[in-house]
Design a protein around this motif. Sequence first.
Motif, PDB file in Angstrom:
ATOM      1  N   VAL A  36       0.833  -1.208   0.000  1.00 30.43           N
ATOM      2  CA  VAL A  36       0.000   0.000   0.000  1.00 30.43           C
ATOM      3  C   VAL A  36       0.865   1.253   0.000  1.00 30.43           C
ATOM      4  O   VAL A  36       0.619   2.197  -0.763  1.00 30.43           O
ATOM      5  CB  VAL A  36      -0.950  -0.003   1.226  1.00 30.43           C
ATOM      6  CG1 VAL A  36      -1.634   1.347   1.372  1.00 30.43           C
ATOM      7  CG2 VAL A  36      -1.991  -1.099   1.074  1.00 30.43           C
ATOM      8  N   VAL A  37       1.888   1.266   0.844  1.00 28.50           N
ATOM      9  CA  VAL A  37       2.748   2.453   0.927  1.00 28.50           C
ATOM     10  C   VAL A  37       3.448   2.700  -0.418  1.00 28.50           C
ATOM     11  O   VAL A  37       3.533   3.833  -0.895  1.00 28.50           O
ATOM     12  CB  VAL A  37       3.787   2.292   2.062  1.00 28.50           C
ATOM     13  CG1 VAL A  37       4.819   3.401   2.022  1.00 28.50           C
ATOM     14  CG2 VAL A  37       3.078   2.293   3.411  1.00 28.50           C
ATOM     15  N   ALA A  38       3.908   1.615  -1.054  1.00 31.43           N
ATOM     16  CA  ALA A  38       4.560   1.769  -2.356  1.00 31.43           C
ATOM     17  C   ALA A  38       3.579   2.299  -3.390  1.00 31.43           C
ATOM     18  O   ALA A  38       3.908   3.197  -4.181  1.00 31.43           O
ATOM     19  CB  ALA A  38       5.143   0.428  -2.811  1.00 31.43           C
ATOM     20  N   ALA A  39       2.366   1.759  -3.374  1.00 27.90           N
ATOM     21  CA  ALA A  39       1.364   2.219  -4.344  1.00 27.90           C
ATOM     22  C   ALA A  39       1.004   3.681  -4.098  1.00 27.90           C
ATOM     23  O   ALA A  39       0.811   4.445  -5.049  1.00 27.90           O
ATOM     24  CB  ALA A  39       0.121   1.339  -4.250  1.00 27.90           C
ATOM     25  N   ALA A  40       0.933   4.062  -2.824  1.00 26.43           N
ATOM     26  CA  ALA A  40       0.615   5.455  -2.514  1.00 26.43           C
ATOM     27  C   ALA A  40       1.712   6.377  -3.033  1.00 26.43           C
ATOM     28  O   ALA A  40       1.429   7.455  -3.580  1.00 26.43           O
ATOM     29  CB  ALA A  40       0.438   5.627  -1.003  1.00 26.43           C
ATOM     30  N   SER A  41       2.964   5.959  -2.891  1.00 24.68           N
ATOM     31  CA  SER A  41       4.066   6.811  -3.359  1.00 24.68           C
ATOM     32  C   SER A  41       4.057   6.940  -4.877  1.00 24.68           C
ATOM     33  O   SER A  41       4.560   7.913  -5.423  1.00 24.68           O
ATOM     34  CB  SER A  41       5.406   6.266  -2.874  1.00 24.68           C
ATOM     35  OG  SER A  41       5.747   5.116  -3.613  1.00 24.68           O
ATOM     36  N   ALA A  42       3.481   5.956  -5.568  1.00 25.81           N
ATOM     37  CA  ALA A  42       3.402   6.023  -7.029  1.00 25.81           C
ATOM     38  C   ALA A  42       2.053   6.546  -7.497  1.00 25.81           C
ATOM     39  O   ALA A  42       1.810   6.609  -8.699  1.00 25.81           O
ATOM     40  CB  ALA A  42       3.661   4.624  -7.609  1.00 25.81           C
ATOM     41  N   GLY A  43       1.186   6.927  -6.553  1.00 21.72           N
ATOM     42  CA  GLY A  43      -0.136   7.418  -6.946  1.00 21.72           C
ATOM     43  C   GLY A  43      -1.005   6.345  -7.557  1.00 21.72           C
ATOM     44  O   GLY A  43      -1.801   6.622  -8.451  1.00 21.72           O
ATOM     45  N   LYS A  44      -0.860   5.125  -7.099  1.00 23.91           N
ATOM     46  CA  LYS A  44      -1.581   4.006  -7.712  1.00 23.91           C
ATOM     47  C   LYS A  44      -2.484   3.271  -6.722  1.00 23.91           C
ATOM     48  O   LYS A  44      -2.689   2.068  -6.859  1.00 23.91           O
ATOM     49  CB  LYS A  44      -0.573   3.005  -8.306  1.00 23.91           C
ATOM     50  CG  LYS A  44       0.213   3.534  -9.484  1.00 23.91           C
ATOM     51  CD  LYS A  44      -0.618   3.482 -10.740  1.00 23.91           C
ATOM     52  CE  LYS A  44       0.226   3.895 -11.949  1.00 23.91           C
ATOM     53  NZ  LYS A  44      -0.569   3.929 -13.184  1.00 23.91           N
ATOM     54  N   LEU A  45      -2.976   3.968  -5.714  1.00 22.63           N
ATOM     55  CA  LEU A  45      -3.848   3.290  -4.763  1.00 22.63           C
ATOM     56  C   LEU A  45      -5.194   2.987  -5.405  1.00 22.63           C
ATOM     57  O   LEU A  45      -5.682   3.746  -6.244  1.00 22.63           O
ATOM     58  CB  LEU A  45      -4.059   4.160  -3.527  1.00 22.63           C
ATOM     59  CG  LEU A  45      -2.978   4.118  -2.448  1.00 22.63           C
ATOM     60  CD1 LEU A  45      -3.355   5.047  -1.307  1.00 22.63           C
ATOM     61  CD2 LEU A  45      -2.787   2.705  -1.923  1.00 22.63           C
ATOM     62  N   PRO A  46      -5.817   1.878  -5.003  1.00 26.43           N
ATOM     63  CA  PRO A  46      -7.162   1.588  -5.506  1.00 26.43           C
ATOM     64  C   PRO A  46      -8.199   2.417  -4.744  1.00 26.43           C
ATOM     65  O   PRO A  46      -7.848   3.133  -3.798  1.00 26.43           O
ATOM     66  CB  PRO A  46      -7.307   0.109  -5.176  1.00 26.43           C
ATOM     67  CG  PRO A  46      -6.525  -0.033  -3.914  1.00 26.43           C
ATOM     68  CD  PRO A  46      -5.366   0.904  -4.020  1.00 26.43           C
ATOM     69  N   CYS A  47      -9.452   2.291  -5.115  1.00 26.82           N
ATOM     70  CA  CYS A  47     -10.502   3.051  -4.423  1.00 26.82           C
ATOM     71  C   CYS A  47     -10.765   2.525  -3.014  1.00 26.82           C
ATOM     72  O   CYS A  47     -10.973   3.282  -2.082  1.00 26.82           O
ATOM     73  CB  CYS A  47     -11.806   2.990  -5.226  1.00 26.82           C
ATOM     74  SG  CYS A  47     -11.921   4.285  -6.465  1.00 26.82           S
ATOM     75  N   ILE A  48     -10.784   1.201  -2.884  1.00 25.13           N
ATOM     76  CA  ILE A  48     -11.158   0.603  -1.595  1.00 25.13           C
ATOM     77  C   ILE A  48      -9.993  -0.235  -1.079  1.00 25.13           C
ATOM     78  O   ILE A  48      -9.420  -1.039  -1.819  1.00 25.13           O
ATOM     79  CB  ILE A  48     -12.406  -0.300  -1.749  1.00 25.13           C
ATOM     80  CG1 ILE A  48     -13.551   0.510  -2.368  1.00 25.13           C
ATOM     81  CG2 ILE A  48     -12.830  -0.888  -0.416  1.00 25.13           C
ATOM     82  CD1 ILE A  48     -14.677  -0.347  -2.896  1.00 25.13           C
ATOM     83  N   VAL A  49      -9.633  -0.021   0.183  1.00 24.46           N
ATOM     84  CA  VAL A  49      -8.538  -0.789   0.781  1.00 24.46           C
ATOM     85  C   VAL A  49      -8.994  -1.356   2.116  1.00 24.46           C
ATOM     86  O   VAL A  49      -9.883  -0.792   2.760  1.00 24.46           O
ATOM     87  CB  VAL A  49      -7.281   0.078   1.039  1.00 24.46           C
ATOM     88  CG1 VAL A  49      -6.611   0.453  -0.262  1.00 24.46           C
ATOM     89  CG2 VAL A  49      -7.613   1.314   1.859  1.00 24.46           C
TER      90      VAL A  49
END
Lengths: 316, 432
Positions: B87-100
């Motif tokens: 999740v942290v990596a995806a957040a840093s790349a702006g790639k988080l999904p809608c629901i976590v």
Amino acid sequence: MATDVHLAPPTAAPARTARSSSRTARAPRARLGILGWLVRIVLAVVFSFPLLFMFVSSLKPDAQIFGDLASLAAFLPVGNISLDNYAAVFDRVPAARFLINSVGVSVVTVALGIVINSLAAFALSRMRVPGKGLILTVIIATLIIPFETLALPLVWWVNQLPSLSVDEFGVAFTRGWLDTYQVQIVPFIVNAFAIYLFHQYFESIPKELDEAARMDGAGWFRIYRKVVMPLSGPAIATVAILTFLPAWNSYLWPLMVIQTEELRPVMVGIQYFYQLNVSWGEIMAYSTMITLPVIALFIAFQRSFINSIASTGVKG
Amino acid sequence: MRTPARRVVVTSAAVGIIAALTGCASGGGGAAGSDGKNGELTLWTHNAGNKAELDAIQSIVDDYNASQDETSVKVQAFPQDSYNDSVVAAASAGKLPCIVDIDGPNVPNWAWAKYLAPLDLSVDLDKNLPSTLGVWNDETYSVGYYDVALATFARKSVLDAAGIRVATVEEPWTREELDSALAALKAEGTWEYPLDLGTAGTGEWLPYAYSPFLQSFGGDLVNRDDFQSADGVLNGPEAVEWATWFQGLIEDGYAAKKSGKDSTIDFQNDRSAILYTGSWAATSTREVLGDDLVVMPSFDLGTGPKIGGGSWQWGVTTGCANPEAAMDYLSFSLKPEYIAAVASATGTIPATAEAAALVPGYEEGGELAQFREYSEKYAVLRPETPAYPFIATEFGKAMQDVINGGDPRSTLDTAVKNIDTNIKSNGGYTQK
């Protein structure tokens, strides 16, 4: 115009030197006698018991694994033995898919790594590159930077890289390599240690061979391809093993850049078993499955690997 | 030879490539993303490998997708132990999904980091166990289907033989009773270590399992008045007394410095007399021990029994392009039958009484209902502060030092110093 270069069989390969030196060392080894063999047997047992425990435990139910821990039964296939854990592995994890992914990623990384790193080392060893000593030093210096410090910036970078995609509307450029195979391969092709190892090995190959090839009209690339690389089997084997292992064991990076299950490698799969109630037998079965390719690779290349390590004076 | 003109061309090309690669990214970072466009939402869950829970989640998603034709939800599962890294990596790349989904104690940190948006659901969350809601700065950021509860397991036959009474919610074991019970069991000589506290555990287990003991002594992980310092609560007299007591359990041989890798199986194999574990171990242990198993509340070490509260919960990310659809899905998923299905699949405590009535064992008087009672009566949320992940790490290190014989006072002082420094260096973790 350059013609085909025909060379005499290799004469100065360090591997040969290592082999001949091992012959001269045979006499003192023989004198080690019973004590020497005892030490070797003890070491072999120490190093092989964890693997034996892993394999034997993969055949037992969880309660028995822990029940046997206090006795030698932990290393023996006794009691309630079955292949149930192996069947359960395939039920919990897409193990075949993960294995295929890891084999693909590792093989491509190794193949490209051997070509590119040896080319870099060849240039530094053979060609007139200004400041090549400094360049090699800087390359080696990068080894002290732990990957963990680079991981997050690297995630950002690979997410900016252009990517070619093909769909029903045709070919298009998109941005970002996340969730692809290439993001698991490209950042790990260039390897400072591999360049250093190739460089050291190439330095031990007499430059007179280059000159002879030049006399026959060979250019740099032909010398690299026809002279230096054929004499560098042990170095290639060593780099293959040393590149394959981290590619096979890759864990943190795929976690960060792979979101789709179909693209995950084997090491991420092992985390599938760590639930509130851990399935130890399945972990052992899965570990056995993913350890076998590594052991097979090492057995296949071990002679070259040891020769290369011995001849370059590098300790693993 | 390289000419100046050629050099300019090469340099310009290099700058151009770098600009092309980086220029468009100025709006990236944080939790910004594009998930939710075109009516497709992605849902990330930590359940890879947990087939039962993943199937239950997939079933809810399938029902939702079939219930309407505007939005389609897609599930992506990750392994639990590494989920936060993903999740942290995806957040840093702006790639988080809608629901976590999110481990409860991390909610304030993720809300502070602007990964999560406050929930705006069409269901009444007042019916939920408080420990199944992720609240920070008076806003609710997450909601869970279930919680888990810590408890102690023993064999009734063993307790009877040693003359030890079975603890109850009305009358849990006091510190003195626990000490004398351990002394009696140790004297029997059957078990090298009569109490298994799961000391081989690492990571979040350490604060989840052992900070409730600290709280029962009267200490805490941080001063909850303003969450700005741990001084006086994590190193006060009560905390030092707790650490000394815990260390004494190890030194007296009542508990192992490092327990077995799987305490539940060890207990089932009669390698310990009393097991400190959670509700998740109840079903498998009852299958082995049958009616001989007694489940008891945690210990009253001064201020009553305490257990950790907060398990996995669901939230909506700030970068979601269609937050209304994400909220709609979450509201849909909170029907009692879905909560019951997930709780059944995981052997956890249903978040609402309505759902509990649908889960065998959790109905009133059921054999598992006591866990829900523990959760209602004893659960203490881990501190609702963005500093929690750091506090948890520091507490874990201090706990290991205490277990390994470190001086309780200086160990706790060091932890407090590190925690306070971290809070200060992050501006008190007030809203960004």
